[in-house]
Design an enzyme around this catalytic site. Structure first.
Site, PDB file in Angstrom:
ATOM      1  N   ASN A  27       3.714   4.833   9.266  1.00  0.00           N
ATOM      2  CA  ASN A  27       2.617   4.589   8.320  1.00  0.00           C
ATOM      3  C   ASN A  27       1.770   3.362   8.680  1.00  0.00           C
ATOM      4  O   ASN A  27       0.589   3.316   8.357  1.00  0.00           O
ATOM      5  CB  ASN A  27       3.219   4.425   6.922  1.00  0.00           C
ATOM      6  CG  ASN A  27       2.261   3.766   5.947  1.00  0.00           C
ATOM      7  OD1 ASN A  27       1.353   4.411   5.426  1.00  0.00           O
ATOM      8  ND2 ASN A  27       2.437   2.463   5.716  1.00  0.00           N
ATOM      9  N   ASP A  87       6.848  -5.121  14.722  1.00  0.00           N
ATOM     10  CA  ASP A  87       5.463  -4.897  15.122  1.00  0.00           C
ATOM     11  C   ASP A  87       5.468  -3.543  15.817  1.00  0.00           C
ATOM     12  O   ASP A  87       6.039  -3.407  16.906  1.00  0.00           O
ATOM     13  CB  ASP A  87       4.992  -6.001  16.076  1.00  0.00           C
ATOM     14  CG  ASP A  87       3.558  -5.772  16.543  1.00  0.00           C
ATOM     15  OD1 ASP A  87       3.067  -4.630  16.467  1.00  0.00           O
ATOM     16  OD2 ASP A  87       2.922  -6.744  16.998  1.00  0.00           O
ATOM     17  N   LYS A 142      -6.931   7.939  14.835  1.00  0.00           N
ATOM     18  CA  LYS A 142      -6.376   8.896  13.861  1.00  0.00           C
ATOM     19  C   LYS A 142      -6.473  10.333  14.384  1.00  0.00           C
ATOM     20  O   LYS A 142      -5.609  11.168  14.080  1.00  0.00           O
ATOM     21  CB  LYS A 142      -7.078   8.745  12.511  1.00  0.00           C
ATOM     22  CG  LYS A 142      -6.812   7.384  11.852  1.00  0.00           C
ATOM     23  CD  LYS A 142      -5.326   7.168  11.600  1.00  0.00           C
ATOM     24  CE  LYS A 142      -5.027   5.894  10.840  1.00  0.00           C
ATOM     25  NZ  LYS A 142      -3.577   5.711  10.588  1.00  0.00           N
ATOM     26  N   THR A 181      -5.814   0.766  -1.780  1.00  0.00           N
ATOM     27  CA  THR A 181      -4.725  -0.088  -1.272  1.00  0.00           C
ATOM     28  C   THR A 181      -5.353  -1.380  -0.744  1.00  0.00           C
ATOM     29  O   THR A 181      -6.588  -1.470  -0.622  1.00  0.00           O
ATOM     30  CB  THR A 181      -3.999   0.595  -0.094  1.00  0.00           C
ATOM     31  OG1 THR A 181      -4.940   0.710   0.986  1.00  0.00           O
ATOM     32  CG2 THR A 181      -3.466   1.970  -0.460  1.00  0.00           C
ATOM     33  N   GLY A 236       0.778  -1.235   0.000  1.00  0.00           N
ATOM     34  CA  GLY A 236       0.000   0.000   0.000  1.00  0.00           C
ATOM     35  C   GLY A 236       0.812   1.288   0.000  1.00  0.00           C
ATOM     36  O   GLY A 236       1.804   1.437  -0.726  1.00  0.00           O
ATOM     37  N   ILE A 237       0.371   2.233   0.829  1.00  0.00           N
ATOM     38  CA  ILE A 237       0.988   3.567   0.882  1.00  0.00           C
ATOM     39  C   ILE A 237       2.438   3.470   1.349  1.00  0.00           C
ATOM     40  O   ILE A 237       3.315   4.175   0.839  1.00  0.00           O
ATOM     41  CB  ILE A 237       0.170   4.481   1.834  1.00  0.00           C
ATOM     42  CG1 ILE A 237      -1.220   4.761   1.242  1.00  0.00           C
ATOM     43  CG2 ILE A 237       0.915   5.786   2.116  1.00  0.00           C
ATOM     44  CD1 ILE A 237      -2.199   5.425   2.212  1.00  0.00           C
ATOM     45  N   TYR A 273     -11.252   3.650  14.919  1.00  0.00           N
ATOM     46  CA  TYR A 273     -10.327   4.204  13.906  1.00  0.00           C
ATOM     47  C   TYR A 273     -10.310   5.734  14.009  1.00  0.00           C
ATOM     48  O   TYR A 273      -9.238   6.358  14.012  1.00  0.00           O
ATOM     49  CB  TYR A 273     -10.777   3.732  12.524  1.00  0.00           C
ATOM     50  CG  TYR A 273      -9.794   4.022  11.405  1.00  0.00           C
ATOM     51  CD1 TYR A 273      -8.658   3.234  11.233  1.00  0.00           C
ATOM     52  CD2 TYR A 273     -10.001   5.061  10.504  1.00  0.00           C
ATOM     53  CE1 TYR A 273      -7.746   3.494  10.198  1.00  0.00           C
ATOM     54  CE2 TYR A 273      -9.113   5.329   9.473  1.00  0.00           C
ATOM     55  CZ  TYR A 273      -7.989   4.539   9.317  1.00  0.00           C
ATOM     56  OH  TYR A 273      -7.103   4.799   8.292  1.00  0.00           O
TER      57      TYR A 273
HETATM   58  N1  LIG Z   1      -5.894   3.413   2.257  1.00  0.00           N
HETATM   59  C1  LIG Z   1      -6.585   4.455   2.689  1.00  0.00           C
HETATM   60  O1  LIG Z   1      -7.631   4.805   2.152  1.00  0.00           O
HETATM   61  C2  LIG Z   1      -6.086   5.267   3.854  1.00  0.00           C
HETATM   62  C3  LIG Z   1      -6.729   6.481   4.122  1.00  0.00           C
HETATM   63  C4  LIG Z   1      -6.294   7.246   5.196  1.00  0.00           C
HETATM   64  C5  LIG Z   1      -5.263   6.809   5.981  1.00  0.00           C
HETATM   65  N2  LIG Z   1      -4.658   5.608   5.708  1.00  0.00           N
HETATM   66  C6  LIG Z   1      -3.584   5.199   6.595  1.00  0.00           C
HETATM   67  O2  LIG Z   1      -2.405   5.001   5.834  1.00  0.00           O
HETATM   68  C7  LIG Z   1      -1.626   3.954   6.412  1.00  0.00           C
HETATM   69  C8  LIG Z   1      -1.330   2.884   5.358  1.00  0.00           C
HETATM   70  O3  LIG Z   1      -2.563   2.392   4.872  1.00  0.00           O
HETATM   71  P1  LIG Z   1      -2.659   1.363   3.646  1.00  0.00           P
HETATM   72  O4  LIG Z   1      -3.978   1.604   3.031  1.00  0.00           O
HETATM   73  O5  LIG Z   1      -1.430   1.397   2.834  1.00  0.00           O
HETATM   74  O6  LIG Z   1      -2.750  -0.015   4.478  1.00  0.00           O
HETATM   75  P2  LIG Z   1      -2.450  -1.530   3.984  1.00  0.00           P
HETATM   76  O7  LIG Z   1      -3.319  -2.393   4.839  1.00  0.00           O
HETATM   77  O8  LIG Z   1      -2.606  -1.610   2.533  1.00  0.00           O
HETATM   78  O9  LIG Z   1      -0.939  -1.722   4.408  1.00  0.00           O
HETATM   79  C9  LIG Z   1      -0.586  -1.604   5.768  1.00  0.00           C
HETATM   80  C10 LIG Z   1       0.756  -2.227   6.024  1.00  0.00           C
HETATM   81  O10 LIG Z   1       1.011  -2.106   7.442  1.00  0.00           O
HETATM   82  C11 LIG Z   1       1.469  -3.352   7.931  1.00  0.00           C
HETATM   83  N3  LIG Z   1       1.120  -3.495   9.354  1.00  0.00           N
HETATM   84  C12 LIG Z   1      -0.093  -3.679   9.912  1.00  0.00           C
HETATM   85  N4  LIG Z   1       0.016  -3.800  11.236  1.00  0.00           N
HETATM   86  C13 LIG Z   1       1.339  -3.666  11.527  1.00  0.00           C
HETATM   87  C14 LIG Z   1       2.089  -3.697  12.730  1.00  0.00           C
HETATM   88  N5  LIG Z   1       1.502  -3.909  13.923  1.00  0.00           N
HETATM   89  N6  LIG Z   1       3.432  -3.524  12.672  1.00  0.00           N
HETATM   90  C15 LIG Z   1       4.039  -3.324  11.474  1.00  0.00           C
HETATM   91  N7  LIG Z   1       3.388  -3.303  10.300  1.00  0.00           N
HETATM   92  C16 LIG Z   1       2.051  -3.480  10.335  1.00  0.00           C
HETATM   93  C17 LIG Z   1       0.772  -4.403   7.074  1.00  0.00           C
HETATM   94  O11 LIG Z   1       1.471  -5.637   7.120  1.00  0.00           O
HETATM   95  C18 LIG Z   1       0.812  -3.732   5.698  1.00  0.00           C
HETATM   96  O12 LIG Z   1       2.000  -4.030   5.010  1.00  0.00           O
HETATM   97  C19 LIG Z   1      -2.432   3.430   7.602  1.00  0.00           C
HETATM   98  O13 LIG Z   1      -1.991   4.067   8.795  1.00  0.00           O
HETATM   99  C20 LIG Z   1      -3.842   3.869   7.266  1.00  0.00           C
HETATM  100  O14 LIG Z   1      -4.653   3.983   8.408  1.00  0.00           O
HETATM  101  C21 LIG Z   1      -5.050   4.839   4.663  1.00  0.00           C
END
Ligand SMILES: NC(=O)c1ccc[n+]([C@@H]2O[C@H](COP(=O)([O-])OP(=O)(O)OC[C@H]3O[C@@H](n4cnc5c(N)ncnc54)[C@H](O)[C@@H]3O)[C@@H](O)[C@H]2O)c1
Length: 255
Positions: free
Chosen positions: A90, A63, A158, A191, A17-18, A154
């Site tokens: 992230n 973690d 946030k 993502t 993802g991001i 959530y």
């Molecule tokens: N995708 C969206 O629409 C969106 C919108 C706003 C904010 N966000 C925030 O952006 C960030 C990334 O989101 P994303 O959509 O890429 O998520 P994703 O689920 O696609 O990827 C998240 C990654 O974090 C890792 N992860 C989860 N728990 C973990 C832990 N305890 N320790 C280490 N790694 C861990 C996962 O293995 C994964 O690789 C998050 O904080 C999310 O809340 C996402």
């Protein structure tokens, strides 16, 4: 000249993802990158992609909710690259539930990753950066700015990231550290996290359309839309920016 040339970064949740898009972009712009995640296979694949493009990277098992993992992770980064300049907190999880349907266990699980993880990552990064300066970027969300009845835990996590970021930024500035701390607030980005949320719905395409309609631009964001904002905050281009919120949301919160 690459925009973060010579800097060393750690990106949590960088396997997907991001976080993955951010790790790849920071590396493309000259940073050495520690790819930190629970998912080792996907994390090693990101490292391989960076190395194949001529960059330097390291997979760090982490973690984010465990303080002892942070101690090990930062030690591994310093042992390999000798310094830390950029920390992108992230890693996060989504959890759908109202105030009535969310159990205390689920509430605590969400806070432990989304909020404790950002606290621990910021604390560890400040310690590693305070002698020479750096930039810490914490992933909040539009859900850290406005309420959603179906995202109680959530929203709380946030919102906590948003204000904790300001507290840490003020502490660093007033202590005379050249460490900046800012938050990023994405709208819905396509993502694995959001694919997972829409995947729970019987009609995935309709679920995606409903999400798209929430954004005035009429579509969801891409991981790179957020990675470019993080790159700006990581680089010295944003050297006067601390305690701020970078909203990248297709107009979602402008309404
Ligand atoms: N995708 C969206 O629409 C969106 C919108 C706003 C904010 N966000 C925030 O952006 C960030 C990334 O989101 P994303 O959509 O890429 O998520 P994703 O689920 O696609 O990827 C998240 C990654 O974090 C890792 N992860 C989860 N728990 C973990 C832990 N305890 N320790 C280490 N790694 C861990 C996962 O293995 C994964 O690789 C998050 O904080 C999310 O809340 C996402």
């Amino acid at each position: 000249m690459a925009r973060v040339s010579g800097k060393v970064a750690i990106v949590t949740g960088a396997a997907l993802g991001i976080g993955k898009a951010t790790a790849l972009l920071l590396a493309r712009e000259g940073a050495k990158v520690a790819v930190a995640d629970l998912k080792a296979d996907e994390g090693h694949a990101v490292v391989a992609e960076i190395e194949a493009a001529g960059g330097e990277a390291l997979f760090v098992p982490l973690d984010v909710s465990r303080e002892e993992d942070w101690t090990r992770a930062i030690a591994a980064v310093l042992a390999r690259f000798g310094r830390l300049d950029i920390a992108v907190n992230n890693a996060g999880i989504a959890y759908a539930g109202t105030v009535e349907s969310t159990s205390l266990d689920d509430w605590r699980r969400v806070q432990s990753i989304n909020l404790d993880g950002v606290f621990l990552g910021t604390k560890a990064a400040v310690a590693a950066m305070k002698d020479h300066g750096g930039s810490i970027i914490n992933l909040s969300s539009i859900e850290g700015l406005i309420g959603d009845p179906t995202l109680a835990a959530y929203n709380a996590s946030k919102g906590g990231v948003r204000l904790f970021t300001k507290s840490a930024a003020l502490h660093c500035a007033r202590s005379g550290y050249r460490v900046r701390v800012n938050s990023v607030h994405p709208g819905y980005i396509w993502t694995p996290m959001v694919q997972g949320l829409t995947g729970e719905s019987p009609d995935q395409a309709a679920a995606r359309k409903r999400l798209e309609a929430l954004h005035p631009v009429g579509h969801l964001g891409e991981a790179d839309d957020i990675a470019y904002g993080i790159l700006y905050l990581a680089s010295d281009e944003s050297k006067f920016m601390t305690g701020s919120e970078l909203v990248i949301d297709g107009g979602y919160t402008a309404q």
